[in-house]
Design an enzyme around this catalytic site. Structure first.
Site, mmCIF file in Angstrom:
data_model
loop_
_atom_site.group_PDB
_atom_site.id
_atom_site.type_symbol
_atom_site.label_atom_id
_atom_site.label_comp_id
_atom_site.label_asym_id
_atom_site.label_seq_id
_atom_site.Cartn_x
_atom_site.Cartn_y
_atom_site.Cartn_z
ATOM 1 N N PHE A 173 -4.620 -19.015 -2.866
ATOM 2 C CA PHE A 173 -4.210 -19.511 -4.182
ATOM 3 C C PHE A 173 -2.771 -19.085 -4.379
ATOM 4 O O PHE A 173 -2.404 -17.978 -3.971
ATOM 5 C CB PHE A 173 -5.119 -18.947 -5.283
ATOM 6 C CG PHE A 173 -6.456 -19.628 -5.284
ATOM 7 C CD1 PHE A 173 -7.349 -19.401 -4.253
ATOM 8 C CD2 PHE A 173 -6.783 -20.522 -6.279
ATOM 9 C CE1 PHE A 173 -8.566 -20.073 -4.219
ATOM 10 C CE2 PHE A 173 -7.994 -21.199 -6.252
ATOM 11 C CZ PHE A 173 -8.884 -20.969 -5.215
ATOM 12 N N LYS B 194 -3.782 12.906 -17.402
ATOM 13 C CA LYS B 194 -3.116 11.927 -18.262
ATOM 14 C C LYS B 194 -1.657 12.328 -18.493
ATOM 15 O O LYS B 194 -1.377 13.498 -18.804
ATOM 16 C CB LYS B 194 -3.865 11.834 -19.594
ATOM 17 C CG LYS B 194 -3.339 10.735 -20.476
ATOM 18 C CD LYS B 194 -4.076 10.682 -21.792
ATOM 19 C CE LYS B 194 -3.425 9.634 -22.689
ATOM 20 N NZ LYS B 194 -3.784 9.790 -24.079
ATOM 21 N N LYS C 121 3.780 -20.394 1.615
ATOM 22 C CA LYS C 121 2.748 -19.333 1.642
ATOM 23 C C LYS C 121 1.615 -19.713 2.588
ATOM 24 O O LYS C 121 1.083 -18.878 3.319
ATOM 25 C CB LYS C 121 2.170 -19.115 0.233
ATOM 26 C CG LYS C 121 2.949 -18.140 -0.588
ATOM 27 C CD LYS C 121 2.362 -17.952 -1.975
ATOM 28 C CE LYS C 121 3.434 -17.338 -2.873
ATOM 29 N NZ LYS C 121 3.079 -17.320 -4.262
ATOM 30 N N PRO D 206 -0.523 -3.946 0.919
ATOM 31 C CA PRO D 206 -0.561 -4.913 2.020
ATOM 32 C C PRO D 206 -0.936 -6.299 1.507
ATOM 33 O O PRO D 206 -1.623 -6.413 0.493
ATOM 34 C CB PRO D 206 -1.656 -4.374 2.948
ATOM 35 C CG PRO D 206 -2.343 -3.287 2.229
ATOM 36 C CD PRO D 206 -1.537 -2.908 1.026
ATOM 37 N N ASP D 207 -0.483 -7.332 2.193
ATOM 38 C CA ASP D 207 -0.876 -8.701 1.853
ATOM 39 C C ASP D 207 -2.233 -8.955 2.533
ATOM 40 O O ASP D 207 -2.310 -9.157 3.753
ATOM 41 C CB ASP D 207 0.190 -9.679 2.365
ATOM 42 C CG ASP D 207 -0.089 -11.096 1.903
ATOM 43 O OD1 ASP D 207 -1.290 -11.476 1.817
ATOM 44 O OD2 ASP D 207 0.875 -11.820 1.624
ATOM 45 N N LEU D 208 -3.302 -8.897 1.751
ATOM 46 C CA LEU D 208 -4.653 -8.933 2.315
ATOM 47 C C LEU D 208 -4.929 -10.256 3.027
ATOM 48 O O LEU D 208 -5.517 -10.287 4.104
ATOM 49 C CB LEU D 208 -5.692 -8.721 1.201
ATOM 50 C CG LEU D 208 -5.477 -7.505 0.301
ATOM 51 C CD1 LEU D 208 -6.657 -7.335 -0.642
ATOM 52 C CD2 LEU D 208 -5.283 -6.243 1.118
ATOM 53 N N ASN E 290 -2.771 -7.498 -14.033
ATOM 54 C CA ASN E 290 -2.133 -8.783 -14.343
ATOM 55 C C ASN E 290 -3.076 -9.606 -15.213
ATOM 56 O O ASN E 290 -4.169 -9.161 -15.545
ATOM 57 C CB ASN E 290 -1.761 -9.510 -13.051
ATOM 58 C CG ASN E 290 -2.968 -9.710 -12.159
ATOM 59 O OD1 ASN E 290 -3.906 -10.407 -12.520
ATOM 60 N ND2 ASN E 290 -2.970 -9.053 -11.013
ATOM 61 N N ASP F 142 0.821 -6.807 -6.123
ATOM 62 C CA ASP F 142 1.712 -6.655 -4.967
ATOM 63 C C ASP F 142 2.196 -5.212 -4.827
ATOM 64 O O ASP F 142 2.629 -4.806 -3.774
ATOM 65 C CB ASP F 142 2.915 -7.601 -5.108
ATOM 66 C CG ASP F 142 2.514 -9.028 -4.770
ATOM 67 O OD1 ASP F 142 1.759 -9.204 -3.799
ATOM 68 O OD2 ASP F 142 2.922 -9.954 -5.489
HETATM 69 N N1 CTP Z 1 -2.569 -12.114 -1.824
HETATM 70 C C1 CTP Z 1 -3.129 -11.129 -1.053
HETATM 71 N N2 CTP Z 1 -2.576 -9.882 -1.047
HETATM 72 C C2 CTP Z 1 -1.478 -9.608 -1.777
HETATM 73 C C3 CTP Z 1 -0.910 -10.621 -2.570
HETATM 74 C C4 CTP Z 1 -1.484 -11.864 -2.579
HETATM 75 O O1 CTP Z 1 -4.133 -11.363 -0.388
HETATM 76 N N3 CTP Z 1 -0.972 -8.383 -1.749
HETATM 77 C C5 CTP Z 1 -3.177 -13.463 -1.810
HETATM 78 C C6 CTP Z 1 -3.666 -13.972 -3.163
HETATM 79 O O2 CTP Z 1 -5.022 -13.665 -3.350
HETATM 80 C C7 CTP Z 1 -3.454 -15.479 -3.058
HETATM 81 C C8 CTP Z 1 -2.267 -15.590 -2.103
HETATM 82 O O3 CTP Z 1 -2.188 -14.368 -1.400
HETATM 83 O O4 CTP Z 1 -4.561 -16.131 -2.480
HETATM 84 C C9 CTP Z 1 -0.963 -15.879 -2.791
HETATM 85 O O5 CTP Z 1 -0.759 -14.934 -3.819
HETATM 86 P P1 CTP Z 1 0.548 -14.993 -4.747
HETATM 87 O O6 CTP Z 1 0.482 -13.868 -5.725
HETATM 88 O O7 CTP Z 1 0.740 -16.390 -5.282
HETATM 89 O O8 CTP Z 1 1.707 -14.805 -3.732
HETATM 90 P P2 CTP Z 1 2.300 -13.564 -2.970
HETATM 91 O O9 CTP Z 1 1.939 -13.708 -1.521
HETATM 92 O O10 CTP Z 1 1.935 -12.287 -3.636
HETATM 93 O O11 CTP Z 1 3.849 -13.854 -3.119
HETATM 94 P P3 CTP Z 1 4.769 -13.806 -4.458
HETATM 95 O O12 CTP Z 1 4.063 -12.893 -5.429
HETATM 96 O O13 CTP Z 1 6.043 -13.239 -3.954
HETATM 97 O O14 CTP Z 1 4.877 -15.226 -4.935
#
Ligand code: CTP
Length: 418
Positions: A327, A291, A341, A308-310, A214, A281
């Protein structure tokens, strides 16, 4: 790093690294220093003309220990009265020996012995043999023990004399960071706190060449780590974009799995986590080991699986007293989405970015954010350089999350179960 309002005395002694003072002076002005006062030893003048330094520092440069200013005040007194910090760069073995024994036979040593109660930073540079000499070691140890002295350790590298080893002047960024910490107006705000900052966009492989990532540049996280260090915290930066020359721990990661592991190793010992990393994500379910060839696969599909959402995982594990700041990158309904969030991930605060604006965020050096706390009204931090935003964010985190707890501890009566 913002040196606004600060006067820095740069004292140059006679080593080949003297020329490196030129860039440093420019960097200080670039970062808004109020004034740089340059002083030198006569030997330093053999390495670099005072005229060069005069042009860069925009003021007269003094060499003689008998020099006085336009009002007749001796220069070593001017330095002691006006400078917020004294940086000796490069510090030769001879100067270090004189400093350790209170010598005052030239303008640099005379200024140093007059410079009490404010930070003196010594940046040694010399041949490895001189650096390794037990007397140099002993002299440096004497300086390290003085409360207002700090030594900016040299690095290893190729030396001007053609040899390789320790004694190479620390790199400019490390010197600036040490100086910034020494003069920071809130230098003790996070003292004793162990902070982890994550930064940059994670990188998920498609094949050995291609990746999914990203647009995050890692600049906001880096600015936060720099400010936290300058505010006295014990900092670890975990980033996909490792910077050069930082005086705190930096761990380099690429994928979200590596970031997860790095966080897992440190989380127990962390008091404050600032999760500025843009974590992918999704990742490719089965990255190709070879390749992917366009001719063989003119059309191809990628199977993505969710990472996973860390932060949410860590929010579940959080112990009492630990602070988690997230953030939120939002393109609409900034406050509502960010608040949601913050609740979902059990955060103490969240820094919301409006990513629909092209003038701030991602690659930009500037940002404008809204800082949300779970029980307090949102704070809009107007557009400013990321270092300024970082300083404001940390000031508010301190005032709203840390200071109230510290006050509670102070008023807690003996034996109270509170
Ligand atoms: N984050 C995380 N792990 C993920 C995605 C996000 O730890 N897989 C953390 C980011 O580092 C940030 C926060 O969650 O501090 C919010 O990230 P953001 O990308 O704004 O939101 P998401 O939870 O991914 O939700 P969405 O993309 O659907 O808005």
């Amino acid at each position: 790093m913002d040196f606004s309002g600060k006067t820095i005395a740069v004292a140059i002694t006679g080593g080949i690294a003297a020329y490196k003072a030129c860039d440093l002076i420019r960097e200080l002005y670039r970062r808004n220093a109020h004034r740089v006062i340059c002083i030198m030893t006569p030997t330093a003048e053999s390495f670099i003309p005072s005229l060069t330094l005069q042009a860069l520092s925009r003021f007269p440069v003094y060499v003689s220990e008998l020099a006085v200013d336009h009002a007749g005040v001796p220069i070593h007194i001017v330095v002691a009265q006006q400078a917020d910090a004294l940086l000796i760069l490069p510090a030769t073995a001879d100067t270090i020996a004189k400093l350790a024994h209170g010598g005052a036979d030239n303008l640099v040593t005379t200024s140093a012995i007059t410079f009490t109660g404010k930070p003196v930073l010594v940046a040694p540079a010399m041949n490895t043999r001189m650096w390794d000499h037990p007397l140099t070691r002993q002299n440096l140890q004497t300086l390290r023990q003085l409360p207002h002295y700090s030594v900016i350790e040299p690095s290893s590298g190729s030396l001007a004399c053609g040899e390789t080893g320790e004694g190479h002047l620390a790199d400019p960024e490390t010197i600036l960071q040490a100086l910034y910490r020494a003069v920071h107006p809130q230098r003790n705000l996070f003292e004793g706190m162990r902070a982890v900052v994550t930064a940059g966009g994670t990188v998920e492989p498609i094949d050995p060449v291609r990746v999914i990532s990203n647009r995050s540049s890692g600049k906001m996280g880096l600015a936060l780590a720099d400010e936290l260090f300058a505010m006295g915290a014990d900092v670890t930066l975990i980033t996909t974009r490792p910077p050069v020359g930082r005086p705190y721990a930096v761990a380099s990661v690429q994928t979200s799995a590596e970031l997860r592991e790095a966080l897992g190793q440190r989380f127990e010992q962390t008091d404050l986590l600032l999760m500025a990393a843009a974590v992918s994500d999704y990742k490719v379910a089965n990255p190709a080991t070879e390749k992917i060839k366009r001719e063989k696969s003119p059309e191809t599909q990628l199977d993505l699986i969710a990472n996973p959402d860390l932060l949410a995982e860590l929010g579940e594990r959080k112990r009492p007293g630990q602070l988690l700041v997230g953030f939120a990158a939002e393109s609409s309904d900034l406050v509502r989405n960010a608040t949601e969030k913050m609740r979902r991930k059990h955060l103490d605060a969240i820094v919301a970015n409006d990513i629909s604006r092209s003038d701030i965020g991602f690659e930009s050096d500037e940002n404008e954010v809204t800082l949300l706390f779970s029980e307090l009204s949102p704070q809009i931090l107007e557009r400013a350089p990321k270092s300024v935003i970082a300083r404001r964010v940390l000031g508010l985190i301190h005032d709203r999350l840390i200071a109230p707890k510290a006050k509670l501890k102070l008023v807690k009566p003996e034996g109270s179960a509170l």
